[in-house]
Design an enzyme around this catalytic site. Structure first.
Site: not given
Ligand code: CP3
Length: 364
Positions: A86, A40
């Site tokens: 994810d 984002r």
């Molecule tokens: O570009 C990249 O790194 C690839 C994509 C990626 C996402 N999530 C996309 C995502 C990767 C590698 C992850 C890993 C992930 N997801 C982790 C491990 C890494 C870390 O950050 O600790 C965890 C714990 C998650 C679980 C998760 N997914 C959470 C806690 C959230 C919400 C937090 C947030 O940023 O809103 C997500 C959603 C998520 N995963 C988004 C993205 C781009 C945001 C969703 C959106 O577009 O609204």
């Protein structure tokens, strides 16, 4: 560098310094990518997500998932792409009903609340329930056209279990810790199933074209040293043992990342992984002294440094490069995901600084 790895298996990469650094082979400059590099903070990501509808719809749309994976690579000279997906796809495929409430992070409609819930869970078939992920891997590999390697990933069993038992994000982790300490056998059954699911899932990503894989253990650091080994590291070790380590005539390096896991570096390195991811709470110079030649290191700038002025970002990059010192074995990264309100230009300053300032550390 591209030329000497050219072969007939279709694995020749125009830029393979990320894979070379993970294997501690010589590189011209330190490779760099950013955790959560697609997301984002990029206006083009927000636009594509709006087209897809919601986040899971974006993950399940092969064409749009490919598009958002490539977006950061069009802006910055990054040395690797990471699959857009994810970690919570596995629990979703196990039937927990993943959804995202705006501003509140991930949630499950049917969290795991008891031993009976654990026993009912099946191990998903990656080419069935998770086929959309494999389709994305195949499509991204094709679209990358050999420019840079593609990283596949999964959550660690412990980190996946925290979301499954808590029902979403948590601060105190009381539900999962209650299971850990009051009914450890139930939690071990869950973690073992998750380890099996992760092995199948990552091996399927490798078969579909992922050239390296990373395991995110975001919440291992909330455990005591003994419980970390018992509930998190043991299962990551099982995963490392179960992974395909060579494909298309190349090694497939494995990176383990436990956030806040700096004090356990030696034990993580002893699993047989190729690289250990570091957050910013450990000095990379100390980390290198402690692991020696055993593994490569990935990290470790505080993602909040990207709020600073360019000169401050460059200074931090310079200090981390100096901390790691001469030679290969370092993949530069942030110590955790990029924040959503970071100006994209600052990410550009960071990536350029890593390439520019690392040259002197790689002269023969
Ligand atoms: O570009 C990249 O790194 C690839 C994509 C990626 C996402 N999530 C996309 C995502 C990767 C590698 C992850 C890993 C992930 N997801 C982790 C491990 C890494 C870390 O950050 O600790 C965890 C714990 C998650 C679980 C998760 N997914 C959470 C806690 C959230 C919400 C937090 C947030 O940023 O809103 C997500 C959603 C998520 N995963 C988004 C993205 C781009 C945001 C969703 C959106 O577009 O609204």
């Amino acid at each position: 560098m591209a030329g000497d790895s050219a072969n007939k298996t279709g694995t020749d990469l125009k830029n393979d310094r990320y894979l070379r650094a993970l294997m501690k082979q010589p590189v011209d400059v330190t490779p760099v990518w950013m955790m959560r590099q697609a997301g984002r903070y990029l206006p083009e990501y927000k636009q594509t997500r709006a087209v897809a509808g919601d986040f899971m719809a974006l993950c399940k749309n092969t064409e749009l998932a490919t598009e958002v994976t490539l977006q950061p690579l069009r802006r910055f000279p990054l040395d690797a792409a990471i699959l857009f997906s994810d970690i919570l796809t596995i629990p979703d495929a196990m039937g927990l009903g993943l959804y995202f409430e705006t501003g509140e992070g991930p949630k499950f409609k049917r969290p795991v609340q008891s031993r009976a819930d654990v026993e009912k869970l099946g191990v998903p078939d990656p080419e069935h329930e998770l086929q959309y992920v494999m389709n994305a891997v195949r499509s991204i590999r094709k679209a990358l056209n050999g420019d840079v390697p593609l990283i596949g990933f999964s959550g660690s069993p412990w980190t996946l279990a925290t979301y499954m038992v808590e029902g979403g994000s948590s601060k105190a982790f009381t539900k999962i810790k209650k299971m850990a300490f009051a009914d450890p056998a139930a939690l071990h059954t869950l973690l073992d199933k998750l380890a099996d699911a992760v092995i199948l899932y990552l091996n399927a990503q490798i078969a579909a074209g992922a050239q390296s894989v990373m395991v995110f253990d975001t919440w291992g650091g909330v455990l005591s040293p003994r419980d970390y080994k018992l509930f998190s590291l043991q299962y990551m070790h099982k995963i490392v043992d179960g992974l395909t380590r060579e494909n298309e005539g190349r090694k497939v390096p494995v990176t383990l990342f436990t956030k806040n896991g700096g004090m356990w570096l030696e034990s993580i390195a002893a699993t047989g992984c190729d690289a250990v991811g570091l957050d910013w709470t450990i000095d990379i110079a100390d980390a290198r002294k402690r692991v020696g030649d055993k593994v490569a290191l990935q990290g470790n700038m505080d993602p909040s440094m990207l709020y600073a002025q360019p000169a401050r970002i460059q200074q931090e990059v310079s200090d981390i490069l100096a901390g790691y010192g001469y030679g290969s074995g370092h993949v530069f990264n942030l110590g955790h995901g990029i924040h959503l309100d970071v100006p994209p230009e600052n990410a550009g300053v960071f990536v350029e600084a890593v390439h520019h300032l690392s040259k002197p550390y790689h002269q023969k």
